[in-house]
Motif scaffolding. Structure first.
Motif, PDB file in Angstrom:
ATOM      1  N   GLN A 154      -3.224   1.560  -4.157  1.00  0.00           N
ATOM      2  CA  GLN A 154      -2.964   0.292  -5.007  1.00  0.00           C
ATOM      3  C   GLN A 154      -3.418   0.452  -6.163  1.00  0.00           C
ATOM      4  O   GLN A 154      -4.599   0.434  -6.382  1.00  0.00           O
ATOM      5  CB  GLN A 154      -3.135  -1.098  -4.176  1.00  0.00           C
ATOM      6  CG  GLN A 154      -2.374  -1.032  -2.692  1.00  0.00           C
ATOM      7  CD  GLN A 154      -3.168  -2.074  -2.001  1.00  0.00           C
ATOM      8  OE1 GLN A 154      -4.256  -1.911  -1.677  1.00  0.00           O
ATOM      9  NE2 GLN A 154      -2.229  -2.725  -1.202  1.00  0.00           N
ATOM     10  N   TYR A 156      -3.618  -1.827  -8.418  1.00  0.00           N
ATOM     11  CA  TYR A 156      -4.352  -3.049  -8.836  1.00  0.00           C
ATOM     12  C   TYR A 156      -5.842  -3.008  -8.406  1.00  0.00           C
ATOM     13  O   TYR A 156      -6.716  -3.883  -8.700  1.00  0.00           O
ATOM     14  CB  TYR A 156      -3.785  -4.298  -8.499  1.00  0.00           C
ATOM     15  CG  TYR A 156      -3.574  -4.752  -7.044  1.00  0.00           C
ATOM     16  CD1 TYR A 156      -4.155  -4.040  -6.061  1.00  0.00           C
ATOM     17  CD2 TYR A 156      -2.724  -5.783  -6.656  1.00  0.00           C
ATOM     18  CE1 TYR A 156      -4.005  -4.570  -4.883  1.00  0.00           C
ATOM     19  CE2 TYR A 156      -2.396  -6.239  -5.382  1.00  0.00           C
ATOM     20  CZ  TYR A 156      -2.999  -5.609  -4.357  1.00  0.00           C
ATOM     21  OH  TYR A 156      -2.794  -6.112  -3.102  1.00  0.00           O
ATOM     22  N   CYS A 177       1.414   2.506  -5.322  1.00  0.00           N
ATOM     23  CA  CYS A 177       2.112   1.356  -5.815  1.00  0.00           C
ATOM     24  C   CYS A 177       1.170   0.429  -6.717  1.00  0.00           C
ATOM     25  O   CYS A 177       0.207   0.802  -6.764  1.00  0.00           O
ATOM     26  CB  CYS A 177       2.537   0.437  -4.537  1.00  0.00           C
ATOM     27  SG  CYS A 177       1.285   0.087  -3.543  1.00  0.00           S
ATOM     28  N   LYS A 178       1.725  -0.609  -7.283  1.00  0.00           N
ATOM     29  CA  LYS A 178       0.861  -1.559  -7.979  1.00  0.00           C
ATOM     30  C   LYS A 178      -0.044  -2.340  -6.837  1.00  0.00           C
ATOM     31  O   LYS A 178      -1.179  -2.686  -7.233  1.00  0.00           O
ATOM     32  CB  LYS A 178       1.711  -2.591  -8.790  1.00  0.00           C
ATOM     33  CG  LYS A 178       2.333  -2.110  -9.979  1.00  0.00           C
ATOM     34  CD  LYS A 178       3.338  -3.120 -10.700  1.00  0.00           C
ATOM     35  CE  LYS A 178       3.612  -2.493 -12.028  1.00  0.00           C
ATOM     36  NZ  LYS A 178       4.614  -3.552 -12.814  1.00  0.00           N
ATOM     37  N   HIS A 192      -0.681  -7.768 -16.059  1.00  0.00           N
ATOM     38  CA  HIS A 192       0.385  -6.722 -15.926  1.00  0.00           C
ATOM     39  C   HIS A 192       0.122  -5.494 -16.632  1.00  0.00           C
ATOM     40  O   HIS A 192       0.219  -4.407 -15.907  1.00  0.00           O
ATOM     41  CB  HIS A 192       1.726  -7.325 -16.655  1.00  0.00           C
ATOM     42  CG  HIS A 192       2.914  -6.745 -16.008  1.00  0.00           C
ATOM     43  ND1 HIS A 192       3.388  -6.826 -14.732  1.00  0.00           N
ATOM     44  CD2 HIS A 192       3.823  -6.012 -16.874  1.00  0.00           C
ATOM     45  CE1 HIS A 192       4.571  -6.132 -14.659  1.00  0.00           C
ATOM     46  NE2 HIS A 192       5.091  -5.945 -15.774  1.00  0.00           N
ATOM     47  N   VAL A 195      -2.794  -3.358 -14.909  1.00  0.00           N
ATOM     48  CA  VAL A 195      -2.445  -2.670 -13.648  1.00  0.00           C
ATOM     49  C   VAL A 195      -1.584  -1.548 -13.911  1.00  0.00           C
ATOM     50  O   VAL A 195      -1.860  -0.480 -13.537  1.00  0.00           O
ATOM     51  CB  VAL A 195      -1.761  -3.555 -12.768  1.00  0.00           C
ATOM     52  CG1 VAL A 195      -1.290  -3.073 -11.574  1.00  0.00           C
ATOM     53  CG2 VAL A 195      -2.660  -4.950 -12.308  1.00  0.00           C
ATOM     54  N   ARG A 196      -0.696  -1.544 -14.996  1.00  0.00           N
ATOM     55  CA  ARG A 196       0.109  -0.361 -15.384  1.00  0.00           C
ATOM     56  C   ARG A 196      -0.875   0.593 -15.937  1.00  0.00           C
ATOM     57  O   ARG A 196      -0.670   1.820 -15.752  1.00  0.00           O
ATOM     58  CB  ARG A 196       1.174  -0.806 -16.616  1.00  0.00           C
ATOM     59  CG  ARG A 196       2.133  -1.519 -16.195  1.00  0.00           C
ATOM     60  CD  ARG A 196       3.058  -1.931 -17.340  1.00  0.00           C
ATOM     61  NE  ARG A 196       4.239  -2.169 -17.344  1.00  0.00           N
ATOM     62  CZ  ARG A 196       5.189  -2.751 -18.088  1.00  0.00           C
ATOM     63  NH1 ARG A 196       4.666  -2.944 -19.468  1.00  0.00           N
ATOM     64  NH2 ARG A 196       6.466  -3.071 -18.069  1.00  0.00           N
ATOM     65  N   TYR A 199      -2.407   2.393 -13.013  1.00  0.00           N
ATOM     66  CA  TYR A 199      -1.443   3.052 -12.391  1.00  0.00           C
ATOM     67  C   TYR A 199      -1.492   4.476 -12.905  1.00  0.00           C
ATOM     68  O   TYR A 199      -1.380   5.431 -12.235  1.00  0.00           O
ATOM     69  CB  TYR A 199      -0.082   2.492 -12.507  1.00  0.00           C
ATOM     70  CG  TYR A 199       0.889   2.970 -11.559  1.00  0.00           C
ATOM     71  CD1 TYR A 199       1.333   2.274 -10.414  1.00  0.00           C
ATOM     72  CD2 TYR A 199       1.434   4.173 -11.778  1.00  0.00           C
ATOM     73  CE1 TYR A 199       2.281   2.785  -9.389  1.00  0.00           C
ATOM     74  CE2 TYR A 199       2.567   4.707 -10.748  1.00  0.00           C
ATOM     75  CZ  TYR A 199       3.015   3.749  -9.973  1.00  0.00           C
ATOM     76  OH  TYR A 199       3.950   4.393  -8.802  1.00  0.00           O
ATOM     77  N   THR A 217       7.490   2.385  -7.558  1.00  0.00           N
ATOM     78  CA  THR A 217       7.664   1.212  -8.478  1.00  0.00           C
ATOM     79  C   THR A 217       9.109   1.245  -8.872  1.00  0.00           C
ATOM     80  O   THR A 217       9.825   2.006  -8.929  1.00  0.00           O
ATOM     81  CB  THR A 217       6.842   1.660  -9.923  1.00  0.00           C
ATOM     82  OG1 THR A 217       6.880   0.363 -10.713  1.00  0.00           O
ATOM     83  CG2 THR A 217       7.199   2.933 -10.653  1.00  0.00           C
TER      84      THR A 217
END
Ligand code: FDA
Length: 299
Positions: A154, A156, A177-178, A192, A195-196, A199, A217
């Protein structure tokens, strides 16, 4: 998310289950394996692969965990019998992680061996942060004996870049995934854009370490960044696939398939649909509109 959606998200536990079920039905293939297999067949017709998931989590009763393993074995047999382009995804809290770690490990090993006999693959979903250590322990232990096992990271999670370094050297296969669970700031990046950023950093690290990646995603910004990253690093299309959830952004799914991308859809089914559906509704930017419409139509 607008004010109305925010209020509905906060109030979701108060919304009658029948209404939640009606609005969330797009995210779930149905109550049984036959319905799920029909969805996989339909997706295959569009050119998409699938991963089947039996809904259910937080099981504290051995008999329920054992029944879930038996259902997964039936699923693997049916996928093979119909030659469907699908693997399976499992949640360790359904397979007994909260009962006993070694009981759960045994269940995972049984399933991975069954999948191996069919030349198939099992992916362990990642649940909330309280399960990460045990999930990764079980993954590493079983993967050392069976190469047809993958895991999820993840973006995040603050630990993710470090966890990538601990991946097995051979045949590592990760879905990125996030992350969906509500985690404290001490363990999870917030925001947001942050986290991007993590990622894409995690994806670059996975690619450069030779890991096969499921890029999970619906965020077009990330899909674009991921494809550009693969191009810049010279990562061929056989080294990754894009993954999406059933019922989310079907238009983007069709565009990506038409563009020649390998794409897999996560297809959950089963009677225990409520917690999964609530998580999906919370992510839907138009949740207020759908819930209010269903309420006015009556459950
Ligand atoms: P984001 O949430 O920003 O969504 C991007 C856009 O997609 C939104 O703006 C909206 O347009 C659309 N969208 C997203 N969700 C929607 C919804 N429910 N309804 C309608 N539109 C929606 N998480 C986890 O913690 N452990 C796991 O094992 C997995 N496994 C997993 C498998 C697969 C195949 C996917 C695609 C996702 C997961 N996830 C997960 C969930 C993941 O962590 C994340 O919560 C969701 O994918 C949403 O994040 P996005 O990257 O799509 O971005």
């Amino acid at each position: 998310m607008g004010l109305a959606s925010w209020l509905i998200v906060k109030g979701l536990p108060l919304v009658p289950k029948a209404i939640v079920g009606r609005v969330a039905s797009r995210y779930v293939a149905g109550a049984n394996l036959d319905a799920a297999l029909a969805t996989v067949e339909k997706l295959a017709g569009e050119g998409a692969m699938a991963t089947l998931d039996l809904l259910g989590e937080e099981v504290h009763d051995q008999a329920r965990a054992t029944a879930a393993v038996a259902e997964y074995e039936r699923m693997l047999d049916a996928i093979a019998a119909r030659a469907l382009p699908s693997n399976v995804s499992i949640k360790l809290s359904l397979l007994g992680l909260k009962i006993d770690e070694s009981f759960c490990r045994g269940n995972v090993e049984r399933l991975v061996a069954a999948a191996g006999r069919h030349g198939n693959f099992v992916r362990i979903d990642m649940e909330d942060a309280s399960t990460t250590d045990a999930t990764l322990r079980i993954y590493r232990d079983v993967q050392a004996r069976h190469r047809n096992l993958g895991v999820v990271f993840q973006a995040y999670m603050r630990r993710t870049l470090r966890d990538i370094e601990e991946l097995p050297r051979q045949s590592a296969n990760v879905r990125l995934c996030k992350g969906i669970y509500v985690e404290p700031r001490a363990v999870a990046w917030k925001g947001h854009e942050t986290v991007r950023l993590n990622y894409l950093q995690a994806l670059e690290k996975l690619f450069t370490r030779g890991v096969y990646v499921g890029i999970a995603t619906h965020d077009e910004h990330l899909v674009c960044g991921a494809v550009a990253l693969a191009d810049r690093l010279g990562i061929g299309p056989e080294r990754y696939e894009i993954q999406m959830l059933l019922g989310v952004e079907p238009e983007l799914r069709r565009i990506l398939l038409a563009g020649g991308h390998r794409l897999r859809v996560y297809v959950p089914y089963g009677r225990d649909w409520y917690p999964y559906s609530v998580r999906r509704l919370r992510e839907n930017p138009e949740v207020a509109k759908h819930v209010l419409k269903a309420m006015f139509r009556g459950a």
